[in-house]
Design an enzyme around this catalytic site. Structure first.
Site, mmCIF file in Angstrom:
data_model
loop_
_atom_site.group_PDB
_atom_site.id
_atom_site.type_symbol
_atom_site.label_atom_id
_atom_site.label_comp_id
_atom_site.label_asym_id
_atom_site.label_seq_id
_atom_site.Cartn_x
_atom_site.Cartn_y
_atom_site.Cartn_z
ATOM 1 N N CYS A 119 0.822 -1.224 0.000
ATOM 2 C CA CYS A 119 0.000 0.000 0.000
ATOM 3 C C CYS A 119 0.851 1.266 0.000
ATOM 4 O O CYS A 119 0.313 2.367 -0.138
ATOM 5 C CB CYS A 119 -0.949 0.004 1.192
ATOM 6 S SG CYS A 119 -2.223 -1.272 1.064
ATOM 7 N N HIS A 162 -11.883 10.951 -8.659
ATOM 8 C CA HIS A 162 -10.884 10.961 -9.739
ATOM 9 C C HIS A 162 -9.665 11.827 -9.397
ATOM 10 O O HIS A 162 -9.208 12.621 -10.221
ATOM 11 C CB HIS A 162 -11.510 11.372 -11.075
ATOM 12 C CG HIS A 162 -12.301 10.269 -11.683
ATOM 13 N ND1 HIS A 162 -13.577 9.957 -11.262
ATOM 14 C CD2 HIS A 162 -11.988 9.377 -12.652
ATOM 15 C CE1 HIS A 162 -14.030 8.934 -11.962
ATOM 16 N NE2 HIS A 162 -13.075 8.543 -12.814
ATOM 17 N N GLU A 167 -13.472 0.462 1.269
ATOM 18 C CA GLU A 167 -12.323 0.538 0.376
ATOM 19 C C GLU A 167 -12.338 -0.581 -0.658
ATOM 20 O O GLU A 167 -11.853 -0.417 -1.775
ATOM 21 C CB GLU A 167 -11.050 0.473 1.225
ATOM 22 C CG GLU A 167 -9.781 0.395 0.456
ATOM 23 C CD GLU A 167 -8.579 0.318 1.363
ATOM 24 O OE1 GLU A 167 -8.224 1.354 1.955
ATOM 25 O OE2 GLU A 167 -8.000 -0.781 1.496
#
Length: 145
Positions: A37, A78, A130
Site C-alpha cells: 500500500c 478521480h 475501500e
C-alpha cells in the site's frame, strides 16, 4: 450503486439522512510498514454519510444531498488523495490517507459545514468501504457530538 445496509447509530433525533457516494480515487500510504500500500494504487470507495437533527431548514431539508456530494465527491473523485494537502499530510501518520483517516476527515469536513447551519444538524457517522471486504466506520465519541 448497490444498496447496502450500514451499521446504525442509536440517537434521539427526529430525522436521519444518509447519503451514499461512489468515489474513484488513488492513494498511497507513505510509510514502510504499509507494504504494497506504499505504492500508488486505486480504489472505488463507497462512502455513506449519516446526518441527523430535529429541525429542517427553510427549504425543508435537514441538509441538501447535493451539498454533501459537493463537499466530498466533488473534492475527492478521480484524484490522488495524497495531493489534497489541506486534508492529508505525508509526514503525520494521523493525516496519512488511510481509510480510517479518510473517514475521519470526511466527518470533520461535513460537521464543519453543518456547524454553520442555524438548525445545527449533526454528522453521526461516516462509513468508507475501500474494497468488497474492507471498510471503516468513523463516529465521534458521544461527548463530541
Amino acid at each position: 450503486m448497490m444498496h447496502q445496509l450500514y451499521p446504525q447509530v442509536a440517537h434521539h433525533y427526529r430525522y436521519e439522512l444518509n447519503k451514499d457516494m461512489q468515489i474513484a480515487a488513488a492513494h498511497f500510504i507513505p510509510h514502510e510498514a504499509a507494504g504494497r500500500c506504499a505504492n500508488v494504487h486505486g480504489h472505488t470507495y463507497i462512502v455513506n454519510v449519516t446526518v441527523a437533527g430535529d429541525e429542517l431548514d427553510e427549504s425543508g431539508f435537514l441538509v441538501n444531498f447535493q451539498t454533501l456530494k459537493k463537499l466530498v465527491h466533488g473534492k475527492l473523485d478521480h484524484t490522488l488523495l495524497n495531493d489534497h494537502t489541506d486534508w492529508f499530510d505525508r509526514y503525520d501518520p494521523n493525516r496519512f490517507p488511510t481509510t480510517e483517516v479518510v473517514a475521519r476527515t470526511i466527518y470533520e469536513i461535513v460537521q464543519g459545514y453543518l456547524d454553520a447551519l442555524p438548525h445545527k444538524p449533526k454528522c453521526l457517522q461516516v462509513f468508507v468501504r475501500e474494497s468488497p471486504t474492507s471498510y471503516v466506520v468513523y463516529r465521534p465519541k458521544a461527548g463530541e457530538r
